[in-house]
Design a protein around this motif. Structure first.
Motif, PDB file in Angstrom:
ATOM      1  N   GLY A   1       5.257   4.154  -6.278  1.00  0.00           N
ATOM      2  CA  GLY A   1       5.053   5.495  -5.746  1.00  0.00           C
ATOM      3  C   GLY A   1       6.313   6.031  -5.101  1.00  0.00           C
ATOM      4  O   GLY A   1       7.408   5.475  -5.265  1.00  0.00           O
ATOM      5  N   ASN A   2       6.191   7.098  -4.332  1.00  0.00           N
ATOM      6  CA  ASN A   2       7.334   7.748  -3.707  1.00  0.00           C
ATOM      7  C   ASN A   2       7.768   6.997  -2.459  1.00  0.00           C
ATOM      8  O   ASN A   2       6.956   6.643  -1.614  1.00  0.00           O
ATOM      9  N   ARG A   3       9.078   6.772  -2.368  1.00  0.00           N
ATOM     10  CA  ARG A   3       9.676   6.101  -1.213  1.00  0.00           C
ATOM     11  C   ARG A   3      10.063   7.137  -0.172  1.00  0.00           C
ATOM     12  O   ARG A   3      10.683   8.148  -0.480  1.00  0.00           O
ATOM     13  N   THR A   4       9.691   6.877   1.081  1.00  0.00           N
ATOM     14  CA  THR A   4      10.102   7.721   2.196  1.00  0.00           C
ATOM     15  C   THR A   4      10.771   6.842   3.245  1.00  0.00           C
ATOM     16  O   THR A   4      10.718   5.613   3.163  1.00  0.00           O
ATOM     17  N   VAL A   5      11.404   7.459   4.233  1.00  0.00           N
ATOM     18  CA  VAL A   5      12.062   6.722   5.311  1.00  0.00           C
ATOM     19  C   VAL A   5      11.490   7.179   6.633  1.00  0.00           C
ATOM     20  O   VAL A   5      11.413   8.379   6.916  1.00  0.00           O
ATOM     21  N   GLY A   6      11.100   6.192   7.478  1.00  0.00           N
ATOM     22  CA  GLY A   6      10.600   6.517   8.801  1.00  0.00           C
ATOM     23  C   GLY A   6       9.398   7.435   8.735  1.00  0.00           C
ATOM     24  O   GLY A   6       8.477   7.264   7.944  1.00  0.00           O
TER      25      GLY A   6
END
Length: 540
Positions: free
Chosen positions: A388-393
């Motif tokens: 899936g989509n990678r996000t940060v924090g």
């Protein structure tokens, strides 16, 4: 031509190195790389000025690492990101602006060492050029570069600059021959500016070696690496401040996996501050018949070294322990695994298979072990899967599409809660569990898939030898990728995984089975009704 790799990790009090060689008797010229990892001087000196910090770190480089080059070889020194500024600038824009440099465009006649400018904003460019010229060596170094831009409302002219993390290259005569502005980052914050577009950059030495330049987290992204690979660049240099994150993004495991996936030379210099999670440098080469690595993992006062005498004989690979080094003391950061599907991997003597899926992305793990578990406690192996989509924090904006799956040794915390982002010393049971076979297979949307392997032996090396990596294209954006350790090779494992980051979107699901064409049926029905009406009229 010969390519010689040297590794160096140092502080003012300690200096260690390792080397590997790639001999080619038919060639006369040699390129020698020395990659360095260290903690920048001044990170805890709050009273030092920006210029004092820059000058102190220039002296560290000049005094501790540079040796005079040789006429018959190209000696290349690679410095990590933030080597002159410390990592404090990542979150302090004022300090970053004070340390940022004015960087010209490279060219054949650009010799910063001859510049009459004495200001702080010219200091690094001038001194690095002079160090190269005085010692007859190439230097690859990351600096903060500032570039004027239009002022925003409320800004003063002194702050109207974009700040880039820029890797510069000076040749052994001191000329400025290449620069690359870092394009990708997983860092949070607004200090470092992202360029509008990637600029794939390489340079060629006098002996004919071409090196592609990558910085920071570029190894996790498609560009600019894929463009350089398409240009047939086969030697790469990366310098960064890699924050070791468990279980899938520990520095040396990413370096090794990227190298194995692309079958190239890779020399990786990294900022060393192990107590804050920054550590790991290495050189890697995949070649017909095997794989060779040399690494330093630990803090700035030491590390674990692997020394390969030749690339044609893996039996010569030997490990040497340096004093004052404890791999388990390396601090690691926990990854956010909340979106991963997690399935228990029970251990037994018989071969077993575990399958797990996250939405449409699935992986299969086949394994066997001969370990008797009666005397081993808290064993918690799990198969983790995410597609899936990678996000940060706390950001909701996706960075890229990620497909990652793998066997991970997890820890059991308070309340019997499973923690799969635990450090190696928190899963000491891996030292007593041996796998006699391992095979991991997944269906990926790309063929750019990295193996991620970490040893489960806390008192030994961090990286685990790559198994047999296979890729089979099924259709467009549909690849079956597997990594297998052959039966009979007993290994202890912390992480055994496959990962594709910044991959293209997977193919759309197949359309439903073809049914009746409703439009055609509608037209036919209308014609039939008209025919019936005509017949009825005649009968009347």
């Amino acid at each position: 031509m010969r390519l010689l790799f040297l590794l160096v990790a140092f502080s003012p009090a300690c200096f260690v190195h390792a080397q590997t060689q790639a001999p080619n008797p038919a060639a006369l010229n040699v390129a020698e790389l020395q990659v360095m990892g260290y903690t920048a001087v001044g990170w805890n000196e709050t009273t030092w000025s920006a210029r004092q910090i820059l000058e102190a770190n220039l002296e560290v480089v000049r005094g501790a690492t540079i040796n005079t080059g040789a006429i018959d070889r190209d000696r290349i020194y690679v410095l990590p990101e933030y080597a002159f500024t410390t990592t404090r600038v990542m979150n302090t824009r004022t300090l970053a602006l004070e340390m940022a440099q004015l960087v010209r465009e490279p060219g054949e006649n650009v010799l910063p060492c001859s510049s009459a400018n004495a200001g702080t904003e010219y200091l690094l460019m001038k001194q690095l050029s002079c160090i190269s010229r005085e010692n007859f060596v190439y230097l690859v170094a990351a600096v903060l570069e500032k570039e004027a831009r239009e002022c925003q409302t409320g800004e003063t002219a002194a702050s109207c600059f974009n700040i880039f993390s820029t890797t510069i290259v000076t040749d052994k005569n001191g000329y400025f021959i290449a620069k690359y502005r870092r394009f990708n980052s997983l860092e949070q914050g607004t200090v470092i500016t992202r360029p509008i577009e990637a600029t794939p950059t390489s340079f060629t030495t006098a002996s004919g070696f071409t090196f592609g330049l990558l910085t920071g987290n570029d190894l996790l992204f498609r560009e600019p690496a894929q463009t350089l690979l398409r240009r047939n660049v086969t030697q790469f240099i990366t310098n960064g401040a890699w924050l070791n994150t468990m279980p899938f993004e520990f520095s040396v495991n990413v370096f090794q996996g990227w190298n194995a996936a692309n079958k190239v030379y890779l020399a990786a210099a990294n900022y060393m501050e192990a107590e804050r999670g920054y550590s790991g440098i290495g050189t890697y080469r995949t070649f017909s018949g095997g794989f060779l690595r040399s690494e330093v993992v630990g803090n700035s006062s030491g590390g674990y070294l692997a020394i390969g005498d030749t690339l044609s004989d893996l039996s010569s690979l030997r490990r040497r322990k340096r004093q004052n080094t404890s791999p388990s003391s390396v601090v690691t950061m926990p990854a956010d695994l909340s979106k991963f599907v997690s399935v228990e991997v029970p251990l037994s003597q018989a071969s077993r298979q575990v399958r797990a899926c996250h939405e449409t992305f699935c992986c299969n793990l086949t394994y066997s072990t001969t370990t008797t578990l009666a005397d081993v406690t808290n064993v918690t192996y799990r198969l983790l899967v995410f597609g899936g989509n990678r996000t940060v924090g706390g950001d909701t904006q996706p960075i890229f599409l990620e497909q990652t799956c793998g066997l991970v040794a997890c820890a059991r915390g308070a309340g019997n809660v499973t923690d799969c982002s635990a450090s190696r010393d928190q899963t000491a049971y891996t030292n007593f569990v041996s796998f006699s076979s391992l095979s991991l297979q997944g269906s990926f949307a790309t063929n750019s898939v990295r193996p991620i392997t970490m040893s489960g032996e806390p008192d030994r090396f961090y990286s685990l030898n790559i198994g047999t990596l296979r890729t089979e294209q099924i259709s467009e954006r549909n690849y079956t990728v597997s990594n297998e350790v052959p039966r009979g090779l007993f290994i202890r494992v912390k992480t055994f995984a496959l990962s594709a980051t910044d991959s293209p979107a997977p193919p759309p699901p197949p359309p439903p089975p073809a049914g009746p064409n409703m439009s055609t049926l509608g037209k036919a029905s209308s014609a039939f009704l008209m025919l019936l009406a005509a017949l009825a009229a005649k009968l009347v």
